[in-house]
Write a protein that holds these residues in place. Sequence first.
Motif, short mmCIF file in Angstrom:
data_model
loop_
_atom_site.label_atom_id
_atom_site.label_comp_id
_atom_site.label_asym_id
_atom_site.label_seq_id
_atom_site.Cartn_x
_atom_site.Cartn_y
_atom_site.Cartn_z
N TRP A 58 0.90 -1.10 0.02
CA TRP A 58 0.11 -0.11 0.02
C TRP A 58 0.90 1.25 0.02
N ALA A 59 0.46 2.52 -0.42
CA ALA A 59 0.97 3.49 -0.77
C ALA A 59 0.47 4.78 -0.11
N ALA A 60 1.33 5.95 0.22
CA ALA A 60 0.53 7.26 0.20
C ALA A 60 1.42 8.10 -0.38
N ILE A 61 0.74 9.31 -0.88
CA ILE A 61 1.47 10.39 -1.51
C ILE A 61 1.03 11.70 -0.84
N GLN A 62 2.00 12.50 -0.27
CA GLN A 62 1.67 13.65 0.56
C GLN A 62 2.15 14.69 -0.51
N SER A 63 1.40 15.73 -0.75
CA SER A 63 2.03 16.85 -1.78
C SER A 63 0.81 18.08 -1.86
N ALA A 64 1.40 19.12 -2.38
CA ALA A 64 0.60 20.23 -2.57
C ALA A 64 0.17 20.06 -3.88
N THR A 65 -0.74 20.95 -4.35
CA THR A 65 -1.34 21.12 -5.60
C THR A 65 -0.33 21.14 -6.68
N SER A 66 -0.65 20.70 -8.03
CA SER A 66 0.05 20.91 -9.20
C SER A 66 1.41 20.38 -9.13
N THR A 67 1.40 19.20 -8.62
CA THR A 67 2.55 18.38 -8.58
C THR A 67 2.61 17.11 -9.67
N GLY A 68 1.37 16.97 -10.35
CA GLY A 68 1.26 15.88 -11.28
C GLY A 68 0.89 14.63 -10.70
N LYS A 69 -0.03 14.78 -9.52
CA LYS A 69 -0.68 13.71 -8.79
C LYS A 69 -1.91 13.29 -9.91
N THR A 70 -2.84 14.15 -10.39
CA THR A 70 -3.64 13.83 -11.21
C THR A 70 -3.34 13.15 -12.45
N TYR A 71 -2.22 13.59 -13.16
CA TYR A 71 -1.82 13.06 -14.29
C TYR A 71 -1.12 11.60 -14.00
N SER A 72 -0.73 11.30 -12.89
CA SER A 72 -0.28 10.12 -12.59
C SER A 72 -1.38 9.08 -12.38
N HIS A 164 -15.21 -6.01 -3.50
CA HIS A 164 -14.46 -7.18 -3.09
C HIS A 164 -14.00 -7.84 -4.55
N ARG A 165 -12.63 -8.16 -4.72
CA ARG A 165 -12.14 -8.63 -6.01
C ARG A 165 -10.83 -9.20 -5.57
N GLU A 166 -10.24 -10.34 -6.38
CA GLU A 166 -9.16 -10.94 -6.03
C GLU A 166 -7.92 -9.74 -6.38
N ASN A 167 -8.15 -8.99 -7.63
CA ASN A 167 -7.33 -8.04 -7.99
C ASN A 167 -7.97 -7.00 -7.88
N MET A 168 -7.69 -5.92 -6.73
CA MET A 168 -8.30 -4.75 -6.52
C MET A 168 -7.48 -3.51 -6.04
N LEU A 169 -7.73 -2.41 -6.83
CA LEU A 169 -6.88 -1.29 -6.47
C LEU A 169 -7.79 -0.08 -5.66
N ILE A 170 -7.64 0.47 -4.79
CA ILE A 170 -8.54 1.59 -4.32
C ILE A 170 -7.47 2.74 -4.18
N ILE A 171 -8.02 3.94 -5.02
CA ILE A 171 -7.54 5.20 -4.94
C ILE A 171 -7.94 6.04 -4.29
N ILE A 172 -7.50 6.75 -3.10
CA ILE A 172 -8.31 7.68 -2.41
C ILE A 172 -7.82 9.05 -2.70
N GLU A 173 -8.43 9.94 -3.38
CA GLU A 173 -8.13 11.18 -3.73
C GLU A 173 -8.45 12.11 -2.43
N GLU A 174 -7.57 13.28 -2.29
CA GLU A 174 -7.96 14.29 -1.34
C GLU A 174 -8.39 13.55 0.15
N MET A 175 -7.47 12.66 0.46
CA MET A 175 -7.71 11.76 1.41
C MET A 175 -8.04 12.46 2.87
N PRO A 176 -7.50 13.76 3.12
CA PRO A 176 -7.93 14.33 4.48
C PRO A 176 -9.27 14.76 4.43
N GLY A 177 -10.20 15.05 3.41
CA GLY A 177 -11.44 15.12 3.47
C GLY A 177 -12.32 13.99 3.42
N VAL A 178 -11.79 12.76 3.45
CA VAL A 178 -12.59 11.47 3.23
C VAL A 178 -12.85 11.17 4.73
#
Length: 225
Positions: A58-72, A164-178
Motif C-alpha cells: 500500500w502507498a501514500a503520496i503527500q503533496s501540495a497541488t500542481s505536482t502531477g498527482k492527477t496526471y499520474s 471485493h475482488r481478487e485483484n483490486m486497487l483503491i485510489i483515495i484522492e484528497e484523503m484528508p477530506g474522506v
Amino acid sequence: EVNMMKYRNNPDLWLYERLGEEPKSIIWSQYPGYESHEWDGDKDPIYNAWRSLSLGHWAAIQSATSTGKTYSLARIALWFLDCFDNPLVITTAPKESQLKENLWSEMSRIMEKFIRIRPNAKMSSLRVRKDVGHPKYSESAEILGFVAGVGAGEESATKAQGFHRENMLIIIEEMPGVHPAIVKAFENTSTGSNNFILGVGNPDNQGDQLNLFAESPGVKSFRVS
C-alpha cells in the motif's frame, strides 16, 4: 500473460510500451539537470509510490497541488485495469465534482490511447470497462468512481466495505477530506494478497486521514516537494 507480468512489475515499461508515453514524466530524475538535484521531499516520489504498488505494498503520496498527482493517478488506474485479470479499481474523493474535474477528466483525455491497446474498452460517467465484449468479465473488469465525503454516513461506509475482488486497487484522492469510516471500510475490505490502497492528498495536520494512513504499518509513504 508473460508480457502482462512484465508490465505489472515495471509500470514505467507499461507507460512507454503500452501507452506510448515517456517514463520521465513520472521518473523526474531522468530529466537533464537532475544529476545533482537536492530533493525537497522523496526522490521520484510518484513513480516510487507506483512502483511500491507493483511490489505489493500500500502507498501514500503527500503533496501540495500542481505536482502531477492527477496526471499520474489516471495512468495508475488504467495500468491496473490493463495488467491484471478481472480487476476492480475504485477511485474515491470527498465530492463528485473532485472526481470528475480531476482524475476522471485526465482519464478521459487519455482514453484514446488506452482504446488503442484495449479496443473493447468503454468509458461512461465515472466508469471504465476493460472489455465490453468479454464473455465473462464484460461487466466486472472496471474502474468505478465512488464519492466518499466527510459527511458520508453509515450507508456509504457499508457500500465501501462491499467492494471485493481478487485483484483490486483503491485510489483515495484528497484523503484528508474522506470520512474516517470510509477509510476504515476500505482497509477492512482490502484483505486479499493483491488488494491495494493508494492514498493521496495535501495533508492538513498530523491527525488527518492521510497522515494517519501514511504512518500505518506496511504503508510506503512518499512526500512530493
